[in-house]
Design a protein around this motif. Sequence first.
Motif, PDB file in Angstrom:
ATOM      1  N   HIS A  89       0.617  -1.233   0.004  1.00 49.23           N
ATOM      2  CA  HIS A  89       0.086   0.042  -0.079  1.00 49.23           C
ATOM      3  C   HIS A  89       0.890   1.243  -0.211  1.00 49.23           C
ATOM      4  O   HIS A  89       2.135   1.424   0.755  1.00 49.23           O
ATOM      5  CB  HIS A  89      -1.113   0.050   1.131  1.00 49.23           C
ATOM      6  CG  HIS A  89      -1.866  -1.101   1.238  1.00 49.23           C
ATOM      7  ND1 HIS A  89      -2.753  -1.272   0.273  1.00 49.23           N
ATOM      8  CD2 HIS A  89      -1.705  -2.512   2.007  1.00 49.23           C
ATOM      9  CE1 HIS A  89      -3.563  -2.745   0.448  1.00 49.23           C
ATOM     10  NE2 HIS A  89      -2.798  -3.282   1.443  1.00 49.23           N
ATOM     11  N   ARG A  90       0.586   2.370  -0.785  1.00 55.79           N
ATOM     12  CA  ARG A  90       1.410   3.213  -0.938  1.00 55.79           C
ATOM     13  C   ARG A  90       1.120   4.150   0.066  1.00 55.79           C
ATOM     14  O   ARG A  90       2.177   5.345   0.436  1.00 55.79           O
ATOM     15  CB  ARG A  90       0.835   4.256  -2.294  1.00 55.79           C
ATOM     16  CG  ARG A  90       1.271   3.048  -3.576  1.00 55.79           C
ATOM     17  CD  ARG A  90       0.952   3.867  -4.774  1.00 55.79           C
ATOM     18  NE  ARG A  90       0.003   4.993  -4.745  1.00 55.79           N
ATOM     19  CZ  ARG A  90      -0.506   5.649  -5.618  1.00 55.79           C
ATOM     20  NH1 ARG A  90      -0.180   5.450  -6.876  1.00 55.79           N
ATOM     21  NH2 ARG A  90      -1.621   6.442  -5.199  1.00 55.79           N
ATOM     22  N   GLY A  91       0.087   4.422   0.754  1.00 56.03           N
ATOM     23  CA  GLY A  91      -0.068   5.255   1.823  1.00 56.03           C
ATOM     24  C   GLY A  91      -1.184   5.018   2.943  1.00 56.03           C
ATOM     25  O   GLY A  91      -1.783   3.967   2.862  1.00 56.03           O
ATOM     26  N   LEU A  92      -1.456   5.848   3.839  1.00 63.14           N
ATOM     27  CA  LEU A  92      -2.319   5.679   4.904  1.00 63.14           C
ATOM     28  C   LEU A  92      -3.844   5.423   4.517  1.00 63.14           C
ATOM     29  O   LEU A  92      -4.324   4.447   4.611  1.00 63.14           O
ATOM     30  CB  LEU A  92      -2.628   6.755   5.809  1.00 63.14           C
ATOM     31  CG  LEU A  92      -3.520   6.877   6.758  1.00 63.14           C
ATOM     32  CD1 LEU A  92      -3.195   5.590   7.811  1.00 63.14           C
ATOM     33  CD2 LEU A  92      -3.565   8.018   7.745  1.00 63.14           C
ATOM     34  N   ASP A  94      -4.571   4.591   1.536  1.00 63.55           N
ATOM     35  CA  ASP A  94      -4.897   3.081   0.664  1.00 63.55           C
ATOM     36  C   ASP A  94      -4.901   1.991   1.495  1.00 63.55           C
ATOM     37  O   ASP A  94      -5.720   0.969   1.348  1.00 63.55           O
ATOM     38  CB  ASP A  94      -3.539   2.843  -0.339  1.00 63.55           C
ATOM     39  CG  ASP A  94      -3.681   3.801  -1.505  1.00 63.55           C
ATOM     40  OD1 ASP A  94      -4.875   4.357  -1.813  1.00 63.55           O
ATOM     41  OD2 ASP A  94      -2.648   4.049  -2.157  1.00 63.55           O
ATOM     42  N   ALA A 151      -0.520   5.828  10.523  1.00 65.47           N
ATOM     43  CA  ALA A 151      -0.089   7.222   9.719  1.00 65.47           C
ATOM     44  C   ALA A 151       1.341   7.516   9.993  1.00 65.47           C
ATOM     45  O   ALA A 151       2.027   8.146   9.148  1.00 65.47           O
ATOM     46  CB  ALA A 151      -1.010   8.550  10.403  1.00 65.47           C
ATOM     47  N   TYR A 154       3.316   5.468   7.572  1.00 61.25           N
ATOM     48  CA  TYR A 154       3.272   5.917   6.091  1.00 61.25           C
ATOM     49  C   TYR A 154       3.950   7.533   6.399  1.00 61.25           C
ATOM     50  O   TYR A 154       3.943   7.841   5.210  1.00 61.25           O
ATOM     51  CB  TYR A 154       2.203   5.991   5.694  1.00 61.25           C
ATOM     52  CG  TYR A 154       1.668   4.490   5.378  1.00 61.25           C
ATOM     53  CD1 TYR A 154       2.298   3.657   4.152  1.00 61.25           C
ATOM     54  CD2 TYR A 154       0.759   3.543   5.938  1.00 61.25           C
ATOM     55  CE1 TYR A 154       2.077   2.417   3.834  1.00 61.25           C
ATOM     56  CE2 TYR A 154       0.360   2.394   5.590  1.00 61.25           C
ATOM     57  CZ  TYR A 154       1.078   1.822   4.668  1.00 61.25           C
ATOM     58  OH  TYR A 154       0.721   0.451   4.283  1.00 61.25           O
ATOM     59  N   GLU A 156       2.699  10.169   7.343  1.00 65.88           N
ATOM     60  CA  GLU A 156       1.785  11.028   6.990  1.00 65.88           C
ATOM     61  C   GLU A 156       1.179  11.596   8.374  1.00 65.88           C
ATOM     62  O   GLU A 156       0.932  11.004   9.326  1.00 65.88           O
ATOM     63  CB  GLU A 156       0.401  10.517   6.227  1.00 65.88           C
ATOM     64  CG  GLU A 156       0.705   9.647   4.839  1.00 65.88           C
ATOM     65  CD  GLU A 156      -0.249   9.119   4.132  1.00 65.88           C
ATOM     66  OE1 GLU A 156      -1.328   9.765   4.192  1.00 65.88           O
ATOM     67  OE2 GLU A 156      -0.003   8.330   3.224  1.00 65.88           O
ATOM     68  N   CYS A 158      -2.128  13.307   9.847  1.00 67.75           N
ATOM     69  CA  CYS A 158      -3.811  13.424   9.740  1.00 67.75           C
ATOM     70  C   CYS A 158      -4.419  13.737  11.146  1.00 67.75           C
ATOM     71  O   CYS A 158      -3.885  13.345  12.115  1.00 67.75           O
ATOM     72  CB  CYS A 158      -4.357  12.274   9.091  1.00 67.75           C
ATOM     73  SG  CYS A 158      -4.321  10.843  10.095  1.00 67.75           S
ATOM     74  N   ARG A 176      -6.003  14.703   6.013  1.00 68.11           N
ATOM     75  CA  ARG A 176      -4.764  14.942   5.756  1.00 68.11           C
ATOM     76  C   ARG A 176      -4.280  16.368   6.309  1.00 68.11           C
ATOM     77  O   ARG A 176      -4.983  17.247   6.024  1.00 68.11           O
ATOM     78  CB  ARG A 176      -4.280  14.793   4.416  1.00 68.11           C
ATOM     79  CG  ARG A 176      -4.028  13.181   4.275  1.00 68.11           C
ATOM     80  CD  ARG A 176      -3.330  12.857   2.677  1.00 68.11           C
ATOM     81  NE  ARG A 176      -3.062  11.705   2.744  1.00 68.11           N
ATOM     82  CZ  ARG A 176      -3.597  10.975   1.879  1.00 68.11           C
ATOM     83  NH1 ARG A 176      -4.650  11.259   0.950  1.00 68.11           N
ATOM     84  NH2 ARG A 176      -3.278   9.494   1.682  1.00 68.11           N
TER      85      ARG A 176
END
Length: 185
Positions: A89-92, A94, A151, A154, A156, A158, A176
């Motif tokens: 998975h590329r990010g949170l 996803d 989060a 990854y 990120e 949020c 985000r």
Amino acid sequence: MLGLVFTEFIELVEDRFSPEMADRVIAAAPGGRGGAYTAVGYYPHEELVAMVLELARISGAPVPQLVRAFGSHLLQRFTQIYPQMFERHRGLFDFLAAIDGEIHVEVRKLYPQASLPRFEVMQRSAQQLTLRYSSPRGMQSLAIGLMEGAAAHYGERCEIASRDQADGSTLFELRRVSVEQAVAV
């Protein structure tokens, strides 16, 4: 409830508090296991609840704060134990959108008796994600901790807000936050 959750909770208590505190928390659990939990076993949810309540009583920390911290710890451990679930998975967003359709499918293969919560994507955009969480256990604080841990994994930022629904489910709204927004706050 899956034994891995119990063993990780005890490990968290030992690491963040002390082995003696873990012993006191374990002694509060009904069932007379004395801490004899295995990662692949299944145990009554009430035993974990009793341990969390005892930790809150002894430490003075609020239960939701402890459970949320445990969720974040648990997510970090999942990234170590099951890295393939995170790598694809590329990010949170996803990752979170794949919980029911992919991740819980894989969990059920490993642990067929697992009783898992449901996460349904209600709305998604590049900046926001709304999930409906349904679980008879009502572990919203654990879910928030898991999301916060994801989060962090990854990289990120949020904000997470929650709203209880009349049907017993909870809506989690994730937004985000850019670095500029985080600095301004």
